[in-house]
Design a protein around this motif. Structure first.
Motif, mmCIF file in Angstrom:
data_model
loop_
_atom_site.group_PDB
_atom_site.id
_atom_site.type_symbol
_atom_site.label_atom_id
_atom_site.label_comp_id
_atom_site.label_asym_id
_atom_site.label_seq_id
_atom_site.Cartn_x
_atom_site.Cartn_y
_atom_site.Cartn_z
ATOM 1 N N LEU A 5 13.271 2.212 -28.333
ATOM 2 C CA LEU A 5 14.700 1.963 -28.220
ATOM 3 C C LEU A 5 15.170 2.227 -26.786
ATOM 4 O O LEU A 5 14.637 3.116 -26.102
ATOM 5 C CB LEU A 5 15.468 2.837 -29.206
ATOM 6 N N MET A 6 16.189 1.501 -26.351
ATOM 7 C CA MET A 6 16.635 1.587 -24.973
ATOM 8 C C MET A 6 18.160 1.552 -24.892
ATOM 9 O O MET A 6 18.844 1.404 -25.905
ATOM 10 C CB MET A 6 16.049 0.421 -24.176
ATOM 11 N N GLY A 7 18.685 1.698 -23.675
ATOM 12 C CA GLY A 7 20.124 1.614 -23.452
ATOM 13 C C GLY A 7 20.833 2.910 -23.819
ATOM 14 O O GLY A 7 20.223 3.923 -24.177
ATOM 15 N N ARG A 8 22.150 2.891 -23.734
ATOM 16 C CA ARG A 8 22.960 4.055 -24.061
ATOM 17 C C ARG A 8 23.186 4.160 -25.561
ATOM 18 O O ARG A 8 23.292 3.160 -26.264
ATOM 19 C CB ARG A 8 24.313 3.961 -23.331
ATOM 20 N N VAL A 9 23.266 5.392 -26.039
ATOM 21 C CA VAL A 9 23.553 5.635 -27.451
ATOM 22 C C VAL A 9 25.014 5.272 -27.712
ATOM 23 O O VAL A 9 25.905 5.722 -26.990
ATOM 24 C CB VAL A 9 23.301 7.112 -27.812
ATOM 25 N N PRO A 10 25.309 4.444 -28.700
ATOM 26 C CA PRO A 10 26.702 4.064 -28.990
ATOM 27 C C PRO A 10 27.586 5.273 -29.257
ATOM 28 O O PRO A 10 27.146 6.293 -29.806
ATOM 29 C CB PRO A 10 26.568 3.172 -30.227
ATOM 30 N N GLU A 11 28.853 5.160 -28.897
ATOM 31 C CA GLU A 11 29.795 6.266 -29.060
ATOM 32 C C GLU A 11 29.966 6.678 -30.517
ATOM 33 O O GLU A 11 30.329 7.824 -30.799
ATOM 34 C CB GLU A 11 31.148 5.879 -28.460
ATOM 35 N N GLU A 12 29.723 5.768 -31.452
ATOM 36 C CA GLU A 12 29.866 6.108 -32.866
ATOM 37 C C GLU A 12 28.941 7.276 -33.247
ATOM 38 O O GLU A 12 29.301 8.128 -34.070
ATOM 39 C CB GLU A 12 29.552 4.897 -33.740
ATOM 40 N N TYR A 13 27.742 7.311 -32.657
ATOM 41 C CA TYR A 13 26.817 8.410 -32.947
ATOM 42 C C TYR A 13 27.336 9.724 -32.366
ATOM 43 O O TYR A 13 27.224 10.786 -32.994
ATOM 44 C CB TYR A 13 25.432 8.097 -32.377
ATOM 45 N N VAL A 14 27.895 9.643 -31.170
ATOM 46 C CA VAL A 14 28.420 10.840 -30.516
ATOM 47 C C VAL A 14 29.571 11.427 -31.333
ATOM 48 O O VAL A 14 29.643 12.634 -31.566
ATOM 49 C CB VAL A 14 28.873 10.519 -29.083
ATOM 50 N N LYS A 15 30.463 10.581 -31.808
ATOM 51 C CA LYS A 15 31.586 11.053 -32.616
ATOM 52 C C LYS A 15 31.099 11.666 -33.924
ATOM 53 O O LYS A 15 31.647 12.671 -34.388
ATOM 54 C CB LYS A 15 32.540 9.899 -32.894
#
Length: 415
Positions: free
Chosen positions: A330-340
């Motif tokens: 997997l690559m790129g930034r982790v979506p903000e939904e996971y952070v929230k």
């Protein structure tokens, strides 16, 4: 020289002689004589391990075995339920073998053998028990094949032969000829061969884990199925046949050789336990279309680790309580939904180590929950938090070599 008769059989013959000499006594006997003879043969084939006293109540001079024999339930003088052993975890168990005479208890609806060290084959004669609804012979040392005659039990609802030493292929008739079958548990044996292409029985619970099964999943599985496990086998091919299983709540196909993409229909909150780790799955983490109307809830767990998943992570799994995505591509930034979800406490375990992720957007000034296990090591970033939540298997390297990250994320080597 003829083999001496067992003590139980000798007492049974005395009882028959007494009945012949005193017909009035037969009226006091509240059990079929055919069933009584079967019980004598069953006792002759099994024995209490020293310290066990299961058979201590099996007194064949008793006028009412239905009331005095442990493990016996009767109806109209016929044995309808036979439970062999106590089932208590700390009590000694039964040894011996299963007598073919079990099939003479023709009114049986339930035959249960509790864990012990009973060995030998499953008698094919059990296929004659047309009234049988429950057959549970789990946690013993039964050997040989599963008799194909069990496919002839028209009323069978539950079949549990798990944790034995059974070998050979699973009779196809178990999947196609048992119209009433709802629960089949064959886990932890040594079964081999392939599953049939079609499963027509309307099974709710199917557990085949920890065997030696090969081949692919059936092309057609019943839409009724809610629990499906075939982990720790040698099965492969694509995850076909799963798209239409709208009632599925638990799926474990881990530790096999399945390949190809993950069907988007499997990533839905109603399938709250999904284990696909340690396969050869590829492609991205798909987003169902249309998006699910609800979110993953408490107790949900998804494990897609140790595969070959690629691309950027979609938000579809953001609210899963325990989520393993480590050891993929997997690559790129982790979506903000996971952070929230992490900050809000919905996600309590998030493993993303050993990927090519470039960022995890933390919120400045906000502390992560103390109960969180977050692991971000060995990605294309230097993680500043979450290291305490990493398992020992994550290793000690914080980030990947830059050369790997450039090649993987941009498709070209470092100049």
């Amino acid at each position: 020289m003829a083999k001496p008769q067992s003590h139980a059989l000798f007492l049974f013959l005395l009882l028959l002689l007494g009945n012949a000499c005193h017909p009035s006594h037969q009226n006091q006997n509240k059990i079929s004589l055919n069933d009584l003879a079967a019980l004598a043969a069953i006792k002759d084939s099994l024995t209490d391990i020293p310290g066990s006293n299961f058979f201590s109540t099996w007194d064949f001079t008793s006028p009412d075995p239905c009331s005095t024999f442990s493990g016996i339930t009767c109806s109209l003088n016929r044995v309808t339920i036979l439970t062999l052993g106590t089932g208590l975890s700390n009590t000694p168990r039964l040894a011996g073998f299963l007598s073919p005479s079990l099939s003479n208890l023709t009114e049986l609806t339930q035959l249960i053998l509790y864990p012990g060290i009973v060995t030998g084959p499953i008698p094919p004669q059990l296929g004659r028990l047309s009234n049988l609804r429950v057959l549970s012979l789990t946690n013993n040392r039964l050997k040989g094949p599963i008799p194909s005659s069990l496919s002839s039990l028209p009323n069978l609802h539950t079949l549990d032969l798990s944790y034995n030493q059974l070998t050979g292929s699973i009779p196809a008739g178990l999947f196609t000829e048992l119209a009433q079958l709802k629960v089949m548990i064959l886990a932890s044996n040594q079964l081999s061969g392939e599953l049939p292409r079609m499963v027509s029985a309307e099974i709710l619970h199917l557990d085949l884990k920890d065997n030696k099964l090969t081949g692919t999943l059936p092309l057609r599985l019943p839409s009724t199925i809610r629990y499906l496990s075939a982990s720790k086998n040698m099965m492969g091919g694509p995850l076909n046949g799963l798209q239409s299983l709208s009632e599925l709540e638990f799926l474990d196909l881990s530790m096999n050789q399945f390949s190809g993409p993950i069907p988007s229909s499997l990533l839905r909150p109603t399938l709250s336990s999904l284990f696909l780790q340690r396969n050869n799955l590829s492609g991205g983490v798909p987003s169902p279309s249309p998006p699910p109307s609800s979110m993953y809830g408490e107790g949900s767990i998804v494990d897609l680790s140790h595969n070959f998943l690629t691309g950027e992570l979609s938000p579809v799994l953001a609210a899963v309580e325990t989520l393993f995505l480590n050891n993929n591509h997997l690559m790129g930034r982790v979506p903000e939904e996971y952070v929230k979800s992490v900050y809000g406490g919905s996600t309590k375990t998030l493993y993303l180590q050993h990927n090519y992720i470039t960022g995890f957007p933390l919120e400045a000034g906000l502390a992560l929950p103390d109960t969180l296990s977050l692991c971000l090591t060995y990605n294309c970033m230097v993680p500043s938090v979450g290291l305490m939540g990493c398992p020992a298997s994550a290793g000690g390297q914080l980030s990947r070599p830059r050369s790997q990250c450039v090649v993987f994320n941009h498709g070209r080597p470092i100049p």
